[in-house]
Scaffold this motif. Structure first.
Motif, PDB file in Angstrom:
ATOM      1  N   ALA A 190      -3.614  64.467 -30.429  1.00 34.60           N
ATOM      2  CA  ALA A 190      -3.794  65.057 -29.101  1.00 34.60           C
ATOM      3  C   ALA A 190      -2.667  64.648 -28.158  1.00 34.60           C
ATOM      4  O   ALA A 190      -2.130  65.476 -27.405  1.00 34.60           O
ATOM      5  N   MET A 191      -2.276  63.384 -28.203  1.00 33.75           N
ATOM      6  CA  MET A 191      -1.226  62.904 -27.320  1.00 33.75           C
ATOM      7  C   MET A 191       0.111  63.572 -27.642  1.00 33.75           C
ATOM      8  O   MET A 191       0.844  63.982 -26.741  1.00 33.75           O
ATOM      9  N   VAL A 203      -6.004  71.240 -26.123  1.00 36.75           N
ATOM     10  CA  VAL A 203      -5.911  70.251 -27.204  1.00 36.75           C
ATOM     11  C   VAL A 203      -7.038  69.230 -27.110  1.00 36.75           C
ATOM     12  O   VAL A 203      -7.731  68.952 -28.103  1.00 36.75           O
ATOM     13  N   TYR A 204      -7.266  68.698 -25.922  1.00 38.43           N
ATOM     14  CA  TYR A 204      -8.298  67.677 -25.786  1.00 38.43           C
ATOM     15  C   TYR A 204      -9.703  68.263 -25.919  1.00 38.43           C
ATOM     16  O   TYR A 204     -10.622  67.585 -26.391  1.00 38.43           O
ATOM     17  N   ALA A 206     -10.452  70.684 -28.008  1.00 39.67           N
ATOM     18  CA  ALA A 206     -10.618  70.843 -29.456  1.00 39.67           C
ATOM     19  C   ALA A 206     -10.876  69.502 -30.133  1.00 39.67           C
ATOM     20  O   ALA A 206     -11.755  69.378 -31.002  1.00 39.67           O
ATOM     21  N   VAL A 207     -10.121  68.491 -29.742  1.00 40.51           N
ATOM     22  CA  VAL A 207     -10.304  67.154 -30.325  1.00 40.51           C
ATOM     23  C   VAL A 207     -11.681  66.596 -29.967  1.00 40.51           C
ATOM     24  O   VAL A 207     -12.368  66.000 -30.814  1.00 40.51           O
ATOM     25  N   THR A 208     -12.105  66.802 -28.725  1.00 36.20           N
ATOM     26  CA  THR A 208     -13.434  66.363 -28.320  1.00 36.20           C
ATOM     27  C   THR A 208     -14.515  67.031 -29.161  1.00 36.20           C
ATOM     28  O   THR A 208     -15.494  66.389 -29.571  1.00 36.20           O
ATOM     29  N   ALA A 209     -14.335  68.321 -29.444  1.00 35.49           N
ATOM     30  CA  ALA A 209     -15.310  69.043 -30.266  1.00 35.49           C
ATOM     31  C   ALA A 209     -15.382  68.453 -31.672  1.00 35.49           C
ATOM     32  O   ALA A 209     -16.481  68.309 -32.235  1.00 35.49           O
ATOM     33  N   LEU A 210     -14.249  68.095 -32.237  1.00 40.79           N
ATOM     34  CA  LEU A 210     -14.246  67.524 -33.583  1.00 40.79           C
ATOM     35  C   LEU A 210     -14.906  66.149 -33.604  1.00 40.79           C
ATOM     36  O   LEU A 210     -15.658  65.827 -34.542  1.00 40.79           O
ATOM     37  N   TYR A 211     -14.648  65.322 -32.584  1.00 39.49           N
ATOM     38  CA  TYR A 211     -15.328  64.027 -32.512  1.00 39.49           C
ATOM     39  C   TYR A 211     -16.843  64.224 -32.380  1.00 39.49           C
ATOM     40  O   TYR A 211     -17.637  63.512 -33.005  1.00 39.49           O
ATOM     41  N   THR A 212     -17.247  65.202 -31.573  1.00 36.00           N
ATOM     42  CA  THR A 212     -18.668  65.455 -31.360  1.00 36.00           C
ATOM     43  C   THR A 212     -19.339  65.915 -32.650  1.00 36.00           C
ATOM     44  O   THR A 212     -20.423  65.431 -33.014  1.00 36.00           O
ATOM     45  N   VAL A 213     -18.710  66.848 -33.340  1.00 34.45           N
ATOM     46  CA  VAL A 213     -19.261  67.338 -34.604  1.00 34.45           C
ATOM     47  C   VAL A 213     -19.365  66.205 -35.617  1.00 34.45           C
ATOM     48  O   VAL A 213     -20.379  66.061 -36.320  1.00 34.45           O
ATOM     49  N   SER A 214     -18.337  65.365 -35.691  1.00 32.43           N
ATOM     50  CA  SER A 214     -18.334  64.258 -36.654  1.00 32.43           C
ATOM     51  C   SER A 214     -19.448  63.256 -36.353  1.00 32.43           C
ATOM     52  O   SER A 214     -20.183  62.832 -37.254  1.00 32.43           O
ATOM     53  N   ALA A 215     -19.558  62.872 -35.088  1.00 31.41           N
ATOM     54  CA  ALA A 215     -20.590  61.897 -34.710  1.00 31.41           C
ATOM     55  C   ALA A 215     -21.988  62.464 -34.928  1.00 31.41           C
ATOM     56  O   ALA A 215     -22.902  61.765 -35.390  1.00 31.41           O
TER      57      ALA A 215
END
Length: 244
Positions: A190-191, A203-204, A206-215
């Motif tokens: 992301a950075m 970008v952030y 999308a990355v937040t969505a992936l962290y949420t789905v994973s958790a």
């Protein structure tokens, strides 16, 4: 403000799109978190058991002291500082560690940090059980190993499973500190992409969505396991995972 999601289909200059790069970074995040989880559970359970050994021999006393020192050491140092120690300091002190891949060092740092918390959970779970459980096992002639294997641990794990679920989710999120030592996981992705494209919002998100789905996936897997090992009348899980 207009969101431009087409940015993920642009070439990053290396023959891949930013979307492909993001999924590669996601893979690194899951690899770090999964490997660290194995280290954390294995070492955390061992230390939790050692802390609850009966203090009837000198060996058990010293093992309990070692486990207590382990917990106090790893839980009182911030996780980011521990990652820096593993990556920058220990290879200088022990030259042989300079040959160890950075991925392994990050996994060890994150795993041992989490192990101290799991050890404390397991200690609490075992000590919360009635002493009669241990005494009954002794009366039946069980060895210490058998007492833990067949009596104490099965009940203790069922008791601590909800906080262990939360700790597993925290471990996944804590894997983001790996960016500090150049592990190409989601946060570093992301950075870097924000700097290259100036599309930080997309970008952030999308990355937040992936962290949420994973958790959330971790939560559901742990809730499924909890329901499968539930003993009626001992630990009752709700229909949606026991409130994890």
């Amino acid at each position: 403000m207009t969101l431009d999601w087409q940015v993920f289909f642009q070439d990053d200059g290396g023959g891949r799109t930013y979307l492909e790069w993001m999924f590669e970074a996601w893979g690194w995040t899951l690899s770090v978190a999964g490997s660290a989880w194995v280290v954390a559970v294995a070492s955390g359970c061992l230390m939790g058991i050692l802390r609850t050994l009966p203090q009837d021999t000198r060996l058990n006393v010293w093992l309990a002291r070692f486990a207590n020192a382990w917990v106090e050491l790893f839980r009182n140092i911030p996780v980011l500082v521990q990652i820096f120690l593993w990556y920058f300091v220990l290879p200088k002190v022990f030259p042989a560690m300079q040959q160890v891949p950075g991925f392994v060092l990050v996994v060890l740092g994150l795993g041992f940090f989490t192990s101290s918390r799991i050890a404390e959970m397991l200690r609490a779970g075992i000590q919360a059980m009635p002493r009669g459980q241990r005494y009954a096992a002794m009366a039946m002639g069980f060895t210490t190993w058998q007492t833990y294997r067949y009596v104490l641990l099965p009940i203790a794990f069922r008791t601590i499973w909800p906080p262990l679920t939360s700790e597993s989710m925290n471990l996944l999120k804590n894997s983001s500190v790996a960016f500090a030592v150049s592990i190409a996981e989601l946060t570093m992705y992301a950075m870097q992409v924000q700097e290259e494209t100036s599309r930080g919002i997309e970008v952030y998100l999308a990355v937040t969505a992936l962290y949420t789905v994973s958790a959330f996936a971790v939560n559901r897997v742990m809730a499924f396991v909890e329901r499968r090992m539930q003993i009626p009348g001992l630990v009752v899980a709700g229909n949606v995972g026991g409130g994890h």
